[in-house]
Design a protein around this motif. Sequence first.
Motif, PDB file in Angstrom:
ATOM      1  N   SER A  60      -6.652   2.323   9.567  1.00 14.93           N
ATOM      2  CA  SER A  60      -6.169   1.485   8.473  1.00 14.93           C
ATOM      3  C   SER A  60      -5.396   2.302   7.446  1.00 14.93           C
ATOM      4  O   SER A  60      -5.429   2.024   6.261  1.00 14.93           O
ATOM      5  CB  SER A  60      -7.282   0.633   7.861  1.00 14.93           C
ATOM      6  OG  SER A  60      -8.416   1.405   7.602  1.00 14.93           O
ATOM      7  N   ASN A  61      -4.718   3.320   7.947  1.00 10.84           N
ATOM      8  CA  ASN A  61      -3.699   4.036   7.160  1.00 10.84           C
ATOM      9  C   ASN A  61      -4.215   4.651   5.860  1.00 10.84           C
ATOM     10  O   ASN A  61      -3.568   4.552   4.826  1.00 10.84           O
ATOM     11  CB  ASN A  61      -2.513   3.094   6.871  1.00 10.84           C
ATOM     12  CG  ASN A  61      -1.960   2.487   8.133  1.00 10.84           C
ATOM     13  OD1 ASN A  61      -1.739   3.191   9.109  1.00 10.84           O
ATOM     14  ND2 ASN A  61      -1.783   1.185   8.141  1.00 10.84           N
ATOM     15  N   HIS A  62      -5.368   5.276   5.943  1.00 10.48           N
ATOM     16  CA  HIS A  62      -5.856   6.034   4.793  1.00 10.48           C
ATOM     17  C   HIS A  62      -5.236   7.434   4.763  1.00 10.48           C
ATOM     18  O   HIS A  62      -5.203   8.080   3.745  1.00 10.48           O
ATOM     19  CB  HIS A  62      -7.381   6.187   4.850  1.00 10.48           C
ATOM     20  CG  HIS A  62      -8.122   4.897   4.720  1.00 10.48           C
ATOM     21  ND1 HIS A  62      -8.299   4.275   3.530  1.00 10.48           N
ATOM     22  CD2 HIS A  62      -8.741   4.120   5.645  1.00 10.48           C
ATOM     23  CE1 HIS A  62      -8.999   3.166   3.698  1.00 10.48           C
ATOM     24  NE2 HIS A  62      -9.267   3.041   4.985  1.00 10.48           N
TER      25      HIS A  62
ATOM     26  N   GLN B  83      -9.660  12.604   0.445  1.00  6.29           N
ATOM     27  CA  GLN B  83      -8.638  13.484  -0.120  1.00  6.29           C
ATOM     28  C   GLN B  83      -7.319  12.792  -0.402  1.00  6.29           C
ATOM     29  O   GLN B  83      -6.614  13.159  -1.329  1.00  6.29           O
ATOM     30  CB  GLN B  83      -8.402  14.674   0.822  1.00  6.29           C
ATOM     31  CG  GLN B  83      -9.670  15.471   1.066  1.00  6.29           C
ATOM     32  CD  GLN B  83      -9.395  16.706   1.896  1.00  6.29           C
ATOM     33  OE1 GLN B  83      -9.010  17.734   1.364  1.00  6.29           O
ATOM     34  NE2 GLN B  83      -9.583  16.599   3.197  1.00  6.29           N
ATOM     35  N   THR B  84      -6.952  11.821   0.423  1.00  5.95           N
ATOM     36  CA  THR B  84      -5.614  11.250   0.237  1.00  5.95           C
ATOM     37  C   THR B  84      -5.618   9.741   0.052  1.00  5.95           C
ATOM     38  O   THR B  84      -4.654   9.192  -0.437  1.00  5.95           O
ATOM     39  CB  THR B  84      -4.725  11.494   1.473  1.00  5.95           C
ATOM     40  OG1 THR B  84      -5.413  10.988   2.603  1.00  5.95           O
ATOM     41  CG2 THR B  84      -4.412  12.943   1.635  1.00  5.95           C
ATOM     42  N   THR B  85      -6.660   9.085   0.494  1.00  4.00           N
ATOM     43  CA  THR B  85      -6.600   7.632   0.527  1.00  4.00           C
ATOM     44  C   THR B  85      -6.551   7.070  -0.887  1.00  4.00           C
ATOM     45  O   THR B  85      -6.835   7.764  -1.859  1.00  4.00           O
ATOM     46  CB  THR B  85      -7.780   7.064   1.323  1.00  4.00           C
ATOM     47  OG1 THR B  85      -7.514   5.675   1.568  1.00  4.00           O
ATOM     48  CG2 THR B  85      -9.093   7.195   0.565  1.00  4.00           C
ATOM     49  N   THR B  86      -6.161   5.794  -0.997  1.00  6.69           N
ATOM     50  CA  THR B  86      -6.000   5.179  -2.310  1.00  6.69           C
ATOM     51  C   THR B  86      -7.105   4.155  -2.530  1.00  6.69           C
ATOM     52  O   THR B  86      -7.739   3.691  -1.580  1.00  6.69           O
ATOM     53  CB  THR B  86      -4.650   4.461  -2.386  1.00  6.69           C
ATOM     54  OG1 THR B  86      -4.615   3.492  -1.334  1.00  6.69           O
ATOM     55  CG2 THR B  86      -3.496   5.424  -2.227  1.00  6.69           C
TER      56      THR B  86
ATOM     57  N   HIS C  57      -1.163  -2.044  -0.274  1.00  6.17           N
ATOM     58  CA  HIS C  57      -1.567  -1.311   0.919  1.00  6.17           C
ATOM     59  C   HIS C  57      -1.109  -2.024   2.189  1.00  6.17           C
ATOM     60  O   HIS C  57      -0.720  -1.386   3.166  1.00  6.17           O
ATOM     61  CB  HIS C  57      -3.081  -1.084   0.952  1.00  6.17           C
ATOM     62  CG  HIS C  57      -3.496  -0.202   2.103  1.00  6.17           C
ATOM     63  ND1 HIS C  57      -3.207   1.136   2.150  1.00  6.17           N
ATOM     64  CD2 HIS C  57      -4.129  -0.490   3.266  1.00  6.17           C
ATOM     65  CE1 HIS C  57      -3.651   1.646   3.277  1.00  6.17           C
ATOM     66  NE2 HIS C  57      -4.211   0.679   3.973  1.00  6.17           N
ATOM     67  N   GLY C  58      -1.130  -3.347   2.149  1.00 10.98           N
ATOM     68  CA  GLY C  58      -0.704  -4.123   3.318  1.00 10.98           C
ATOM     69  C   GLY C  58       0.756  -3.873   3.640  1.00 10.98           C
ATOM     70  O   GLY C  58       1.127  -3.595   4.785  1.00 10.98           O
TER      71      GLY C  58
END
Lengths: 224, 644, 262
Positions: free
Chosen positions: C219-221, A101-104, A176-177
């Motif tokens: 891992s910050n998803h 739903q939210t991740t890239t 992302h890092g």
Amino acid sequence: MSMAKAITLSDTTIGKKVVMAVTGLVLYGFVVAHMLGNLQVFMGPEQLNGYAKKLHDLGPVLYAARAVVLVSLVLHVVMVVQLLSRTAAARPIGYRLKKNQTTTYAALTMKFGGLALMLFIVYHLAHFTFPGVSMAAGYKHSATDVYANVVSGFKVPWVTAIYVVAQLFLGMHLYHGAFSLFQTLGLSHPRYVEKARFVAQTLGIAVAAANIAMPVAVVAGIVK
Amino acid sequence: MQSRLDSKAPSGPIETRWDRHRFGMKLVNPANRRKYKIIVVGTGLAGGAGAASLGEMGYNVLSFCYQDSPRRAHSIAAQGGINAAKNYKNDGDSIHRLFYDTVKGGDFRARESNVHRLAELSVNIIDQCVAQGVPFAREYGGLLDNRSFGGAQVSRTFYARGQTGQQLLLGAYQALARQIEAGTVKSFPRTEMLDVIVVDGVARGIVTRDMVSGKVEAHVADAVVLATGGYGNAFFLSTNAIGCNATAVWRAHKKGAFFANPCFTQIHPTCIPAGGDYQSKLTLMSESLRNDGRVWVPKSAGDCGRDPAEIAEKDRDYYLERLYPSFGNLVPRDIASRRAKMVCDEGRGVGTELEGVRRGVYLDFRDSIKRLGEAKIRERYGNLFEMYERITGENPYKTPMRIYPASHYTMGGLWVDYNLMTTIPGCFAAGEANFSDHGANRLGASALMQGLADGYFVLPYVLGNYLASAKLASVDEGHIEVKKAVADVEERIEKLLSIGGERTPDSFHRELGNIIWNNCGMARSAQGLEGALARIPALREEFWQNLKVTGTGESLNQTLEKAGRVADFMELGELMCRDALARDESCGCHYREEHVTEEGEAARNDSEYQYVAAWEHTGDLSKPTLHKEALEFEYVLPVARSYK
Amino acid sequence: MSKTMNLTLHVWRQKGGTDIGGFETYKAPEISEHMSFLEMLDVVNERLLADGKEPIAFDSDCREGICGMCGLVINGVPHGPNAATTTCQLHMRHFNDGDEITIEPWRAAAFPVLRDLVVDRGAFDRIIQAGGYVSVNAGSAPEANGLPVAKPDADRAMDAAACIGCGACVAACPNASAMLFVAAKAAHLGLLPQGQPERYERVKKMVAQMDAEGFGHCSNHYECMAACPKEISVDFIARLNRDLMRATVVERDHEEKSGGAG
């Protein structure tokens, strides 16, 4: 509460992420410095080769800096291998259907992109540093004429293609890092989180674009 | 038989009764406590707090719950708040006032000594919970906030948004977790108690079924505490959780624990009405909604199917405001509930028609929104409105809410003396599972208070006193009574699995619930109750002939779990009706249509019914023995409740 | 009149922990739009039972969104398509006639399947047991108003404390990480003055237990926050990371000295 088993930070998954964040920051710094150095290719052969010589002349300082980068890279990789081997076991049976739903895309490709970058780094070193593979036909890699190496190295279209793809991965990895770094190091703040995302995204795109500009400029004949 | 109902309530000045009683109690040396094993069944506020506190003292505690984690017990669903006589608002509250309000609110059917102890302990509860990290609402100065609740004249209710029960339970759960880590408490989640083991007339353990493996097992102990909640699910539809059941208390009852006032069941007026015959439970909405909402139905039955927006002001009957001009929409729960039933029985209910009747009344915010603005209403009730819309698909800012009463809490329960001990020595009952503190009607925000008072501050003393004085013979898993109890449970499970009939447990439960709801719900009559008393045994007989349960006993089998619980509700439901029939008066929640004042209110009969009805199981479900514990009121003199 | 719909369900069935399990397809005809998702499954189960089959096992208890017992992955999303809604509060009006619905259990090594859609979330209990509490015995508490708590802190603690322990965060996380759960509990207690004495020890112990249970890393998803029925913020994860760093890098390890009173 009785006495805690004394744990050190790096024993924990969070600690490993912290190590990745700190080493990632070092590597990010290296990538930016490396990019700024290389961009001098647009300022002509004297400038670039002169810069390369200056770096070489730094001697021990250069080796120390390289050591820091290398150690960071090794730690970054060791940590991620440790984390991924744990996490691979964390969901032995997957979903038949899973909707995120939210991740890239950037976040989802960190693993694969990281591996691709590793391979790219090896190739990149072999390409320009030692021994100097896949140069244009008839050109011999030079230890001092960096400019000629660049021009000749990017004349091969499939080589340029590898660089372009790798830079796309690099850009996403940096995005992302860098964004994750704030969260992992506990620096994230709701007031700034969207700004941080914007900055991370912009920097990632900028670095990738600048790095892509060089091979493309060679192929386009702008840099010759 | 009267002698068996020694309440052990102390006499003398009420302010010092608990202190003096505590001083008279025997103590167990700290070094010896770990030698005593105590079973606590249930991990809600009473059971969780009790098991944690006993663990802290050093007892060897076994804690059981049917949920997958102790944190999920149904105390978690309490929304409103918890009362305490802190008088932080400087508005004249005191321990004595809380005591007075609770006795009066219970319509003079509770024991004064118990209620006073509850009021005293209320202040310690708040201290304890704050120290545990319960995030109660605070004022800007950083001190605790209070609100007035359930029509109380003082602001004594502490709250944590609309999740007070959840936060208090997490406090108790965390205390319990700490003891599990410390090794004083052993936790058995997904484990259902199916019988109590009685050896030489004394409770010495329980028989459980592991709900995952199906393993039936005996746990032997020196004392057993039942903190297993109420029996509101006897009605099938209630605000209780799906899994709430009366098996633990009913098994104890059949082994000798008297059951007190089973007909005292509280019906909460502001619940979302049932939408169809698939309905599995009813959802309560905080009664704070009645502060700004106006309750009405159409004057004419012919208007009931129409869009409420089209019904003109003159065609609306704001019946609570009409009948109770001074309290209006804020009349106590029992009155609001009963009046809603009456208007629906007259054919003036609204909403979906089920079995030919519309069971719902409007709770309308139109006028408040006009007066205060939608923003203000959203600020006060936004989360409740959202919940309503999530469930019904209707927007309560635009169209009035529909509400209907639902079974919510049971004041009745296992009879206990002042030491919370049932008539089986060594078997204790705490929280909603016992009957002791709320009489015939419970005040809002008092259930949480009672559960925690029992758990944190009463059980630790009374268990010590019992264990220090009891002479307990050594009993182990090989004891003949233990083996027999296990064999009985196994046989019963086998029986449920082998009937091979046609009807599901839910279908029996639904039918039983309907009978009880219609005859022993908001209004009761001798005629209706007698009818129910004829139908329930017949239904029970059909249950044991025509039940269908698939699967095996040796695995996770939710149908089997339900079947066992329904079997016990079938018996308890009969006792509820029997008690309601025997109590030939109206009081609190118990509204006998034969005993009504001229204004249509409950008419109490103190000269004949000022007692606790404690029922003894005789082996014949149709002939339980009634024991009466007379109630004396020295400090709060009985008066008629009036809310006109 | 209310709408009804005919649905096709693909449901994970598994007899027990050691069984392989697989998907079964069931027709669910004439489902009222007013039913909750679990009531729809109740109806399916009543029909299965009538046919002499074993009903689909799934967990639920309060059915009003607070106990945290229910939880299904519905068409790939934990607790289904509606934000801030538990499975029990999801209603069928959000589905359409003819829909195919895939229903799966929470998937994580730390949440083994017990049967069908029922999983064991004991790992969460063990994390709390490791340190998710304030050590205060009954009877020893000071006067409640003795220690003021700034309202913003109390409110933020309440935001974190709203966690119902359902495990949707783990189910949603691509790594099956439990960070949001652990972070919420650590923040709830760590934000209040009552939680300060044990703040850093608590975080160390809870994180160590979280890792020992076999959850994945973060891992910050932020899938956890999207799935959380109580909308608990990932800001608390940043706070947990901060507290753990301080706990392990700055704070001294506590050492108990022997010797008692007298």
